[in-house]
Design an enzyme around this catalytic site. Structure first.
Site, PDB file in Angstrom:
ATOM      1  N   PHE A  22       5.990  51.409  -8.893  1.00 43.86           N
ATOM      2  CA  PHE A  22       6.776  50.173  -8.769  1.00 43.86           C
ATOM      3  C   PHE A  22       8.197  50.426  -8.251  1.00 43.86           C
ATOM      4  CE2 PHE A  22       7.026  51.673 -13.188  1.00 43.86           C
ATOM      5  CZ  PHE A  22       8.396  51.818 -13.357  1.00 43.86           C
TER       6      PHE A  22
ATOM      7  N   THR B 293      11.158  47.363 -22.775  1.00 42.03           N
ATOM      8  CA  THR B 293      11.116  47.201 -21.314  1.00 42.03           C
ATOM      9  C   THR B 293      10.199  46.047 -20.919  1.00 42.03           C
ATOM     10  OG1 THR B 293      11.453  49.570 -21.120  1.00 42.03           O
ATOM     11  CG2 THR B 293      10.631  48.436 -19.158  1.00 42.03           C
TER      12      THR B 293
ATOM     13  N   HIS C 105      19.715  45.114 -17.865  1.00 42.14           N
ATOM     14  CA  HIS C 105      19.627  46.574 -17.977  1.00 42.14           C
ATOM     15  C   HIS C 105      20.570  47.036 -19.079  1.00 42.14           C
ATOM     16  CE1 HIS C 105      19.795  50.858 -17.064  1.00 42.14           C
ATOM     17  NE2 HIS C 105      21.108  50.736 -17.192  1.00 42.14           N
TER      18      HIS C 105
ATOM     19  N   LYS D  81      20.548  41.434 -14.353  1.00 42.11           N
ATOM     20  CA  LYS D  81      19.803  41.655 -13.110  1.00 42.11           C
ATOM     21  C   LYS D  81      19.756  40.350 -12.288  1.00 42.11           C
ATOM     22  CE  LYS D  81      16.979  45.316 -15.163  1.00 42.11           C
ATOM     23  NZ  LYS D  81      15.593  45.810 -15.397  1.00 42.11           N
TER      24      LYS D  81
ATOM     25  N   ARG E 204      15.455  40.186 -23.897  1.00 44.27           N
ATOM     26  CA  ARG E 204      14.208  40.105 -23.114  1.00 44.27           C
ATOM     27  C   ARG E 204      13.165  39.255 -23.830  1.00 44.27           C
ATOM     28  NH1 ARG E 204      14.299  46.515 -21.405  1.00 44.27           N
ATOM     29  NH2 ARG E 204      15.505  46.278 -19.477  1.00 44.27           N
TER      30      ARG E 204
ATOM     31  N   ARG F 281      20.423  48.593 -26.918  1.00 45.71           N
ATOM     32  CA  ARG F 281      18.989  48.727 -26.586  1.00 45.71           C
ATOM     33  C   ARG F 281      18.172  47.811 -27.505  1.00 45.71           C
ATOM     34  NH1 ARG F 281      17.026  50.880 -21.856  1.00 45.71           N
ATOM     35  NH2 ARG F 281      15.063  51.278 -22.928  1.00 45.71           N
TER      36      ARG F 281
ATOM     37  N   GLU G 239      25.834  56.467 -15.741  1.00 35.92           N
ATOM     38  CA  GLU G 239      25.716  55.139 -15.117  1.00 35.92           C
ATOM     39  C   GLU G 239      27.093  54.481 -14.963  1.00 35.92           C
ATOM     40  OE1 GLU G 239      22.861  53.019 -17.478  1.00 35.92           O
ATOM     41  OE2 GLU G 239      21.180  54.240 -16.773  1.00 35.92           O
TER      42      GLU G 239
HETATM   43  P1  DAT Z   1      14.400  49.981 -19.295  1.00 31.05           P
HETATM   44  O1  DAT Z   1      14.943  48.993 -18.311  1.00 31.05           O
HETATM   45  O2  DAT Z   1      13.930  49.316 -20.547  1.00 31.05           O
HETATM   46  O3  DAT Z   1      15.338  51.132 -19.561  1.00 31.05           O
HETATM   47  P2  DAT Z   1      12.870  51.791 -17.604  1.00 31.05           P
HETATM   48  O4  DAT Z   1      14.100  52.573 -17.441  1.00 31.05           O
HETATM   49  O5  DAT Z   1      11.633  52.524 -18.026  1.00 31.05           O
HETATM   50  O6  DAT Z   1      13.064  50.614 -18.673  1.00 31.05           O
HETATM   51  O7  DAT Z   1      12.518  51.012 -16.269  1.00 31.05           O
HETATM   52  C1  DAT Z   1      13.539  50.466 -15.472  1.00 31.05           C
HETATM   53  C2  DAT Z   1      13.087  49.139 -14.942  1.00 31.05           C
HETATM   54  O8  DAT Z   1      11.958  49.325 -14.101  1.00 31.05           O
HETATM   55  C3  DAT Z   1      12.610  48.163 -16.000  1.00 31.05           C
HETATM   56  O9  DAT Z   1      13.665  47.474 -16.645  1.00 31.05           O
HETATM   57  C4  DAT Z   1      11.744  47.251 -15.210  1.00 31.05           C
HETATM   58  C5  DAT Z   1      11.105  48.192 -14.188  1.00 31.05           C
HETATM   59  N1  DAT Z   1       9.781  48.614 -14.663  1.00 31.05           N
HETATM   60  C6  DAT Z   1       9.496  49.518 -15.629  1.00 31.05           C
HETATM   61  N2  DAT Z   1       8.182  49.649 -15.798  1.00 31.05           N
HETATM   62  C7  DAT Z   1       7.609  48.815 -14.896  1.00 31.05           C
HETATM   63  C8  DAT Z   1       6.269  48.497 -14.544  1.00 31.05           C
HETATM   64  N3  DAT Z   1       5.239  49.048 -15.164  1.00 31.05           N
HETATM   65  N4  DAT Z   1       6.071  47.588 -13.566  1.00 31.05           N
HETATM   66  C9  DAT Z   1       7.105  47.008 -12.918  1.00 31.05           C
HETATM   67  N5  DAT Z   1       8.391  47.272 -13.190  1.00 31.05           N
HETATM   68  C10 DAT Z   1       8.645  48.165 -14.157  1.00 31.05           C
HETATM   69 MG    MG Z   2      15.966  52.695 -18.366  1.00 31.89          MG
END
Ligand code: DAT
Ligand code: MG
Length: 201
Positions: free
Chosen positions: A108, A142, A166, A60, A153, A136, A177
């Site tokens: 968000f 996350t 990601h 990212k 992370r 993963r 994707e």
């Molecule tokens: P991941 O990236 O682990 O697959 P996700 O698909 O649930 O997680 O979310 C995508 C992205 O969105 C994540 O990497 C960061 C952002 N994100 C998720 N939850 C968030 C939150 N509560 N506040 C801010 N950003 C968030």
């Molecule tokens: Mg995701």
């Protein structure tokens, strides 16, 4: 064509480390030739299919700005996965809305898109046995606060909104994707010659 005896004679002029590496390489190539396969082509169909699982990994904007691209690539190479596609892109809100479509209703969402389009991303496709699940785990939860040390992370980030990388979360998700970010012609099928030493053949 360089004969093995000439090769050995030549090697005597190099350091012991180069001699060891070259001898291993020579043995690997001759083993592959004697057993009649091109980097493990005689594997069972199922093993081969598993070994060709693919996932989308993206560094990212925070990861790119912080010069973490090399370290992230290193982890996937070190684990034994194969890089089959890579590009640097400045992503539009359009592609990001599609990529994060499932999060459209989250509070968000807008700031996520703004951040993800704030600078270049390095988008990659990695291939290998169980790569979706393994990556993963390598990436970690996350929220970096919950990601253990040793994960990307957990090692490089502190806040959920800047979690560096990601990784696709399922095989179906990975396929969608990959198609979203890459054209088929930009993904390379190539034989990684240590494959017979990283999975059972
Ligand atoms: P991941 O990236 O682990 O697959 P996700 O698909 O649930 O997680 O979310 C995508 C992205 O969105 C994540 O990497 C960061 C952002 N994100 C998720 N939850 C968030 C939150 N509560 N506040 C801010 N950003 C968030
Ligand atoms: Mg995701």
């Amino acid at each position: 064509m360089l004969q093995p005896r000439m090769f050995q004679t030549l090697l005597q002029h190099f350091s012991p480390e180069i001699q060891r590496t070259s001898t291993r390489l020579l043995f690997g190539v001759s083993h592959a030739l004697r057993h009649g396969h091109r980097c493990g082509l005689h594997q069972s169909k199922a093993a081969l299919q598993n070994a060709r699982e693919r996932t989308l990994i993206a560094v990212k904007p925070d990861g790119v700005q912080r010069r973490l691209v090399g370290q992230i690539i290193h982890r996937f190479e070190q684990r034994g996965f194969k890089l089959v596609g890579l590009k640097m892109v400045q992503a539009s809100h359009g592609i990001l809305s599609e990529h994060y479509g499932e999060l459209r209703t989250k509070p968000f969402f807008h700031s996520l898109l703004t951040y993800m389009s704030s600078g270049p991303l390095v988008v990659m496709v990695w291939e290998g046995h169980n790569v979706v699940q393994a990556s993963r785990k390598m990436v970690g939860q996350t929220n970096p606060a919950e990601a253990p040390a040793g994960t990307i992370r957990g090692d490089f980030s502190v806040h959920v909104s800047r979690n560096v990388v990601h990784a696709s979360d399922s095989q179906e998700g990975a396929q969608k994707e990959i198609q979203l970010w890459f054209q088929a012609k930009d993904l390379l099928d190539w034989d990684c010659c240590d494959q017979i030493y990283t999975i059972e053949v």
